[in-house]
Design an enzyme around this catalytic site. Structure first.
Site, PDB file in Angstrom:
ATOM      1  N   GLY A 148      36.714  38.420  25.520  1.00 47.66           N
ATOM      2  CA  GLY A 148      37.270  39.100  26.870  1.00 47.66           C
ATOM      3  C   GLY A 148      38.436  40.001  26.644  1.00 47.66           C
ATOM      4  O   GLY A 148      39.452  39.393  25.913  1.00 47.66           O
ATOM      5  N   GLY A 186      44.395  38.418  30.002  1.00 51.56           N
ATOM      6  CA  GLY A 186      44.580  37.100  28.927  1.00 51.56           C
ATOM      7  C   GLY A 186      44.055  37.659  27.523  1.00 51.56           C
ATOM      8  O   GLY A 186      45.054  37.474  26.766  1.00 51.56           O
ATOM      9  N   VAL A 236      28.967  37.428  24.458  1.00 51.68           N
ATOM     10  CA  VAL A 236      28.730  36.242  23.968  1.00 51.68           C
ATOM     11  C   VAL A 236      28.034  35.138  24.957  1.00 51.68           C
ATOM     12  O   VAL A 236      28.071  35.208  25.969  1.00 51.68           O
ATOM     13  CB  VAL A 236      30.246  35.295  23.714  1.00 51.68           C
ATOM     14  CG1 VAL A 236      30.038  33.931  23.108  1.00 51.68           C
ATOM     15  CG2 VAL A 236      31.053  36.295  22.897  1.00 51.68           C
ATOM     16  N   GLU A 250      43.334  44.276  51.039  1.00 48.78           N
ATOM     17  CA  GLU A 250      43.654  45.699  50.428  1.00 48.78           C
ATOM     18  C   GLU A 250      42.508  46.642  50.537  1.00 48.78           C
ATOM     19  O   GLU A 250      42.689  47.998  51.045  1.00 48.78           O
ATOM     20  CB  GLU A 250      43.838  45.501  48.949  1.00 48.78           C
ATOM     21  CG  GLU A 250      45.449  44.897  48.709  1.00 48.78           C
ATOM     22  CD  GLU A 250      45.309  44.528  47.338  1.00 48.78           C
ATOM     23  OE1 GLU A 250      46.462  43.923  47.011  1.00 48.78           O
ATOM     24  OE2 GLU A 250      44.486  44.616  46.558  1.00 48.78           O
ATOM     25  N   ALA A 271      46.531  38.161  37.387  1.00 50.07           N
ATOM     26  CA  ALA A 271      46.951  38.856  36.030  1.00 50.07           C
ATOM     27  C   ALA A 271      48.154  38.305  35.506  1.00 50.07           C
ATOM     28  O   ALA A 271      48.047  38.073  34.405  1.00 50.07           O
ATOM     29  CB  ALA A 271      47.073  40.488  36.552  1.00 50.07           C
TER      30      ALA A 271
END
Length: 417
Positions: A11, A15, A79, A171, A316
């Site tokens: 990924g 992170g 994956v 938003e 995040a």
């Protein structure tokens, strides 16, 4: 035979990138595997969907981030299977990789709560492709409305339903309200801004669940002042091609956007570890999985409870702090018995509602309106990777703020039916 340790990161989100940054130019071989070739700043996807920003403003190639790091390799692939006993994984194209350390930062996908067939009619916002699809639907809908003389017949095309009252939904509703009530309407001659209808639908009693009630209420009032109808305690019962059904009635529109919850990547099931109801893997205090101290799960894929018993949110800043924490463990080869538990430092939560409108809760201090919007803007620009991206987004926003004009409004027919 080299004794260099190999760390694989699944990924290229917040992170995964943060973990890789801790490991670049170290003595550890690092492989980042992602099905996309870019790191995406997901909190600003709605700006692409509403034609305020271009995709390139909020995404950067992963290879460009680590181009000068000789120990970091980037692999484009998906994956599909993790073998924790053999410390290996398999890609969709049958390639296999062995690892000494594994960081699973596979992110999340939208959760339709068992109604996966709704996804086609109500796309979410998790990728650039999603954002472009939503943008195209909005623009095509306006074009359709422009061709219809009967106000009743064009009503569905000027109606927008956003399902889910979290930050993304709020938003998105605010951004669409600005489009529908001001920005783009000057370009269309056959209907007025007063014909537009925007609905924000939330199954619970409050939007922005997790924010202080006072800020959530201010956000609701701001949205309603902008012309958004906020429907609370209104769970969706059915979604079809151009219709959203509730117990209390239905809304006819092709403009349906899903922002009502996420689930962890299906890849998590291949770890054969305990998972919560959304599929997140329940991890140890050092973010490793049981009996495998060299396999870590972070970000939206991990379930780690705070002192109050609540799991860390899928934000995040959480993923970035977890990535840095795990990266340091791997870099220093810290034994599990010597690892300090991960502790998230909460720097606040915030959501933007519209032009110069936002709410923010920073270390107990509550802000709303213009000040909160400035905080939101500065922090989001700061998190953008790359100096060029920061400057470009800042200039775009200033231009939009003073001119009330939107950016890219091209229809390519890519997503039209």
């Amino acid at each position: 035979m080299s004794d260099q340790k190999h760390a694989i990161i699944i990924g290229g989100g917040f992170g995964g990138i943060s973990a890789a940054k801790e490991l670049r130019n170290s003595g550890i071989k690092v492989t980042i595997i992602d099905k996309n070739n870019h790191h995406l700043f997901q909190p600003l996807l709605y700006q692409v969907a509403t034609a305020a920003l271009s995709p390139g403003d909020i995404a950067v190639p992963i290879r460009a981030i680590f181009g000068k790091s000789s120990n970091v390799r980037v692999v484009l692939g998906e994956v599909t299977e993790i073998n924790k006993q053999e410390k290996s994984l398999k890609l969709k194209d049958e390639r296999t990789f062995d690892f000494d350390y594994l960081v699973v930062a596979a992110g999340a996908q939208y959760n339709y709560f068992g109604n996966d067939d709704w996804a086609e009619s109500a796309p979410g916002l998790k990728s650039i492709s999603d954002a472009l699809q939503v943008r195209e639907r909005i623009l095509l809908s306006l074009e359709e409305a422009e061709q219809i003389d009967d106000p009743k017949l064009r009503e569905p095309y000027l109606t927008y339903v956003i399902i889910g009252g979290g930050p993304t939904g709020v938003e998105m509703a605010g951004a669409i309200a600005e489009i529908a009530k001001r920005n783009m309407m000057r370009d269309y001659k056959n209907f007025s801004k007063n014909e537009s209808r925007i609905f924000l639908v939330e199954a619970g009693p409050q939007i922005l669940n997790g924010f202080p009630k006072s800020l959530a209420e201010k956000a609701r009032e701001s949205l309603e002042d902008m012309g958004v109808s906020v429907l609370l305690d209104t769970p969706v019962t059915e979604i079809s091609d151009s219709r959203v059904q509730f117990k209390q009635g239905a809304i006819e529109t092709p403009n349906i956007i899903w922002a009502a919850g996420v689930a962890a990547s299906p890849l998590m099931s291949s770890l054969d570890e305990p998972q919560d109801r959304t599929g997140r893997v329940i991890v140890n205090k050092d973010l490793s999985i049981s009996d495998y101290p060299d396999i870590f799960v972070i970000g939206d894929a991990a379930h780690l409870e705070e002192e109050d018993g609540n799991p860390l949110p899928g934000l995040a800043p959480v993923a970035m702090q977890e990535g840095r924490y795990v990266g340091k463990i791997i870099r220093n080869n810290t034994p599990s018995k010597d690892r300090k538990p991960f502790h998230y430092v909460d720097k606040g939560t915030m959501a933007t509602i519209g032009r110069a409108k936002a709410v923010a809760d920073v270390k107990g201090m509550k802000f709303s309106g213009f000040i909160a919007w400035i905080l939101w803007s500065v922090i989001h620009i700061f998190y953008l990777i790359g100096f060029r991206n920061r400057i470009k987004v800042f200039v775009e926003w200033m231009w939009y703020y003073f001119s009330f004009k939107r950016g890219v409004r091209l229809i390519t027919n890519r997503f039209s039916k």
